[in-house]
Scaffold this motif. Sequence first.
Motif, PDB file in Angstrom:
ATOM      1  N   HIS A  74       6.552  -3.302  18.613  1.00 53.11           N
ATOM      2  CA  HIS A  74       5.389  -2.194  18.426  1.00 53.11           C
ATOM      3  C   HIS A  74       4.463  -2.852  17.484  1.00 53.11           C
ATOM      4  CE1 HIS A  74       3.792   1.985  18.335  1.00 53.11           C
ATOM      5  NE2 HIS A  74       3.718   1.772  17.118  1.00 53.11           N
ATOM      6  N   TYR A  75       3.113  -2.006  17.742  1.00 53.55           N
ATOM      7  CA  TYR A  75       1.987  -2.456  16.855  1.00 53.55           C
ATOM      8  C   TYR A  75       0.995  -1.042  16.802  1.00 53.55           C
ATOM      9  CZ  TYR A  75       1.461  -3.786  21.824  1.00 53.55           C
ATOM     10  OH  TYR A  75       1.509  -3.892  23.153  1.00 53.55           O
ATOM     11  N   ASP A  76       0.442  -0.796  15.624  1.00 52.97           N
ATOM     12  CA  ASP A  76      -0.517   0.109  15.607  1.00 52.97           C
ATOM     13  C   ASP A  76      -1.652  -0.469  15.177  1.00 52.97           C
ATOM     14  OD1 ASP A  76       1.259   2.274  15.948  1.00 52.97           O
ATOM     15  OD2 ASP A  76       1.830   2.730  13.705  1.00 52.97           O
ATOM     16  N   LEU A  77      -2.751   0.242  15.419  1.00 57.56           N
ATOM     17  CA  LEU A  77      -4.268  -0.162  14.954  1.00 57.56           C
ATOM     18  C   LEU A  77      -4.656   1.044  13.901  1.00 57.56           C
ATOM     19  CD1 LEU A  77      -6.519  -1.860  14.909  1.00 57.56           C
ATOM     20  CD2 LEU A  77      -7.567  -0.426  17.042  1.00 57.56           C
ATOM     21  N   VAL A  78      -4.828   0.594  12.757  1.00 52.72           N
ATOM     22  CA  VAL A  78      -5.215   1.687  11.667  1.00 52.72           C
ATOM     23  C   VAL A  78      -6.715   1.382  11.461  1.00 52.72           C
ATOM     24  CG1 VAL A  78      -4.903   2.044   9.380  1.00 52.72           C
ATOM     25  CG2 VAL A  78      -2.992   1.423  10.684  1.00 52.72           C
ATOM     26  N   LEU A  79      -7.596   2.279  11.318  1.00 52.64           N
ATOM     27  CA  LEU A  79      -8.866   2.301  10.867  1.00 52.64           C
ATOM     28  C   LEU A  79      -9.080   3.344   9.654  1.00 52.64           C
ATOM     29  CD1 LEU A  79     -11.865   1.668  10.975  1.00 52.64           C
ATOM     30  CD2 LEU A  79     -12.184   3.338  12.993  1.00 52.64           C
ATOM     31  N   ASN A  80      -9.495   2.676   8.529  1.00 54.51           N
ATOM     32  CA  ASN A  80      -9.808   3.424   7.298  1.00 54.51           C
ATOM     33  C   ASN A  80      -8.559   4.206   6.938  1.00 54.51           C
ATOM     34  OD1 ASN A  80     -12.207   1.976   7.543  1.00 54.51           O
ATOM     35  ND2 ASN A  80     -13.377   4.015   7.659  1.00 54.51           N
ATOM     36  N   GLY A  81      -7.603   3.945   6.849  1.00 51.07           N
ATOM     37  CA  GLY A  81      -6.351   4.744   6.523  1.00 51.07           C
ATOM     38  C   GLY A  81      -5.698   5.628   7.617  1.00 51.07           C
ATOM     39  N   SER A  82      -6.300   5.685   8.737  1.00 45.87           N
ATOM     40  CA  SER A  82      -5.805   6.592   9.762  1.00 45.87           C
ATOM     41  C   SER A  82      -5.378   5.901  11.123  1.00 45.87           C
ATOM     42  CB  SER A  82      -7.095   7.655  10.354  1.00 45.87           C
ATOM     43  OG  SER A  82      -7.336   8.427   9.539  1.00 45.87           O
ATOM     44  N   GLU A  83      -4.065   6.140  11.549  1.00 48.67           N
ATOM     45  CA  GLU A  83      -3.589   5.359  12.760  1.00 48.67           C
ATOM     46  C   GLU A  83      -4.717   5.895  14.094  1.00 48.67           C
ATOM     47  OE1 GLU A  83       0.064   5.762  15.728  1.00 48.67           O
ATOM     48  OE2 GLU A  83       0.228   6.264  13.774  1.00 48.67           O
ATOM     49  N   ILE A  84      -5.217   5.012  14.703  1.00 46.26           N
ATOM     50  CA  ILE A  84      -6.060   5.259  15.699  1.00 46.26           C
ATOM     51  C   ILE A  84      -5.568   4.824  17.044  1.00 46.26           C
ATOM     52  CG2 ILE A  84      -8.144   5.468  14.283  1.00 46.26           C
ATOM     53  CD1 ILE A  84      -8.927   2.614  15.976  1.00 46.26           C
ATOM     54  N   GLY A  85      -4.553   3.909  17.011  1.00 52.08           N
ATOM     55  CA  GLY A  85      -3.707   3.555  18.253  1.00 52.08           C
ATOM     56  C   GLY A  85      -2.372   2.976  18.045  1.00 52.08           C
ATOM     57  N   TYR A 113       0.739  -1.410   0.105  1.00 51.43           N
ATOM     58  CA  TYR A 113      -0.039   0.015   0.049  1.00 51.43           C
ATOM     59  C   TYR A 113       0.908   1.329  -0.094  1.00 51.43           C
ATOM     60  CZ  TYR A 113      -3.630  -3.170   1.173  1.00 51.43           C
ATOM     61  OH  TYR A 113      -4.655  -4.261   1.208  1.00 51.43           O
ATOM     62  N   GLY A 114       2.125   1.254   0.343  1.00 49.54           N
ATOM     63  CA  GLY A 114       2.939   2.387   0.233  1.00 49.54           C
ATOM     64  C   GLY A 114       2.939   3.337   1.320  1.00 49.54           C
ATOM     65  N   THR A 115       2.458   2.681   2.473  1.00 52.09           N
ATOM     66  CA  THR A 115       2.309   3.341   3.671  1.00 52.09           C
ATOM     67  C   THR A 115       2.125   2.336   5.145  1.00 52.09           C
ATOM     68  OG1 THR A 115       0.973   5.014   4.889  1.00 52.09           O
ATOM     69  CG2 THR A 115      -0.395   3.642   3.395  1.00 52.09           C
ATOM     70  N   ASP A 116       2.320   2.835   6.053  1.00 52.08           N
ATOM     71  CA  ASP A 116       2.260   2.277   7.367  1.00 52.08           C
ATOM     72  C   ASP A 116       0.926   2.320   7.899  1.00 52.08           C
ATOM     73  OD1 ASP A 116       2.233   4.591   8.322  1.00 52.08           O
ATOM     74  OD2 ASP A 116       4.185   4.300   9.733  1.00 52.08           O
ATOM     75  N   LYS A 117       0.040   2.926   7.230  1.00 56.58           N
ATOM     76  CA  LYS A 117      -1.446   3.077   7.656  1.00 56.58           C
ATOM     77  C   LYS A 117      -2.352   2.946   6.632  1.00 56.58           C
ATOM     78  CE  LYS A 117      -0.464   8.236   8.168  1.00 56.58           C
ATOM     79  NZ  LYS A 117      -0.662   9.251   9.103  1.00 56.58           N
ATOM     80  N   PRO A 118      -2.307   1.947   5.986  1.00 53.84           N
ATOM     81  CA  PRO A 118      -3.247   1.914   4.572  1.00 53.84           C
ATOM     82  C   PRO A 118      -4.729   1.725   4.993  1.00 53.84           C
ATOM     83  CG  PRO A 118      -2.324  -0.270   5.208  1.00 53.84           C
ATOM     84  CD  PRO A 118      -1.874   0.413   6.276  1.00 53.84           C
ATOM     85  N   ASP A 119      -5.490   2.431   4.036  1.00 55.87           N
ATOM     86  CA  ASP A 119      -6.863   2.094   3.626  1.00 55.87           C
ATOM     87  C   ASP A 119      -7.192   1.099   2.724  1.00 55.87           C
ATOM     88  OD1 ASP A 119      -9.574   2.542   3.356  1.00 55.87           O
ATOM     89  OD2 ASP A 119      -9.682   4.837   3.187  1.00 55.87           O
ATOM     90  N   THR A 120      -7.763  -0.079   3.655  1.00 56.54           N
ATOM     91  CA  THR A 120      -8.002  -1.429   3.060  1.00 56.54           C
ATOM     92  C   THR A 120      -9.304  -1.476   2.677  1.00 56.54           C
ATOM     93  OG1 THR A 120      -8.164  -2.216   5.378  1.00 56.54           O
ATOM     94  CG2 THR A 120      -5.870  -2.519   4.068  1.00 56.54           C
TER      95      THR A 120
END
Length: 631
Positions: A503-514, A326-333
Amino acid sequence: MYFYSWLRRLCGGLSTPCGRTQPVWGTLSRSLGLSSQRIPEFSSFVARTNTCGELRSSHLGQEVTLCGWIQYRRQNIFLVLRDFQGLVQVVIPQDESSASVKKILCEAPVESVVQVSGTVISRPPGQENPKMPTGEIEIKVKTAVLLNSCKKLPFEIKDFVKKTEALRLQYRYLDLRSFQMQYNLRLRSEMVMKMREYLCNLHGFVDIETPTLFKRTPGGAKEFLVPSREPGKFYSLPQSPQQFKQLLMVGGLDRYFQVARCYRDEGSRPDRQPEFTQIDIEMSFVDQTGIQSLIEGLLQYSWPSDKAPIAVPFPSVTFAEALATYGTDKPDTRFGMKIVDISDAFRNTEIGFLQDALSKTQGTIKAIRIPEGAEVLPIFLIANSNWNSPVAKFIMEERRLELIRLMEIQEEDVVLLTAGEHQKACTLLGKLRLECADLLEMRGMVLRDPAVFSFLWVVDFPLFLPKEESPRELESAHHPFTAPHPGDIHLLCSEPEKVRSQHYDLVLNGSEIGGGSIRIHDAELQRYILQTLLKEDVKLLSHLLKALDYGAPPHGGIALGLDRLICLVTGAPSIRDVIAFPKSFRGHDLMSNAPDSIPSEDLKPYHIQVSWPIDSEAEKSSLNHPHCPDC
């Protein structure tokens, strides 16, 4: 009793309200979608029997007292009264015996606050309003009290009336009356309460407040400074309660939770504020899977039922996979247009810039397919019989067929191709992917359905990144307390740049929320990373290092960005629409004109003085006009 005596003094001379009747409880006219075992008693302890929005045909014949704002008036015969729960139509009496009531209701300006008492009656046949939850009934008024008159408004209190954001923030107390702001803030409150219930009541977390005045933390974002009365010494406002929650684990609290206020002195963006709120969590004796399961359960439990339900467990990808796809670490899937590596199709190419890219370390050729993109992107590789683009004419027929197979190209699709170093090529296509999605949606194609909520865990981030200003030196990819991946511990001394983190990130609709991590609980390892690898002054963190030496348990945690989460759930265009009193894009409070100047005598106890940039014409102008509009 005090309220009524105050009310009589305020409104003395005006007609008095009728006696109170037994309250009748109702439900929210616009459901917040969060179930509760008990229906809230919205009219307890106050001078009304009901809310405007709860009345229905089941209330016919009841005597009610309502309080609210005049939304609008029609021909001095009807008015619509509004409160937080909804609207109700009020019939203005026309007989001479009710002249005083008619005078109050007809002369009070729109948005004045009134109290009316009367009977719930049916609307005449044919005059029902099916679009209005209270559209089958109206109030036949007997008494009315003008509680407060309203001056001319700077804008109408209606959601469909367009207002500039600067005007909305300047008069935020008026903007809060809108149904959308009421809905956003009430949904936020409901979700936070459900989160508290899930964490504290169901899973034994302890809600603990941590200090706001702290000391400077090495690395991370810039912090706000607070002067003290000791010369040259300052507090810092914490970016997060990171150190405190780790110390709570050392203290044996085991499970910590807080709705935490945090501060960062950095540039404003649509999804950033200088002060913001986190759902902050830390646990002892936990691993990454445990934290992820907790958060999935938390969100599922607190999720509004009027939104599409969320399924758990959430899918997970590594940082490397997210970047490559996706070219990013916070993809909108929510949509495809994934990056495809087409390097092999061009191994023997004669095209110069492609040859040059593949000959270098980490060199690659990447592409994305834009479905039906020919209408909006008449460039590059267009999949029609001519392949009419500057690049396509250099591609041999067999390679064209290979591209069609790899990319699954259809007629009128567009292929965007880039060649270069892997990370740069992927990042570029990731940005183009989002730009193309914007263009296609402007043409009516639905790619990112706002009613769809696509969660994704991103894991296995690098532990360190090269510093931009000095690439040979390292900095923490997130913060220096993140534990290295167990499989990469052996690389810390020899090749630290290759070490993955927990480390872990939670992504929602292309935005990092956590974001969160398993922490370093070994003092020697923490000291080595800070002192040897990051070249930080360990004296700043001596308290934490000392605590880790006294039997610190393994622990980890996460923080959810509450403002960003609620923004996505409500579909608001900005996090400023889900915060009661936000700062502007430039970090200013347009309502109170903060930040503001401080007299020099007020600064003396703190042993500081302002050094004005007198050579700046802009600064000189701002001294003469300290409250310029903030756009």
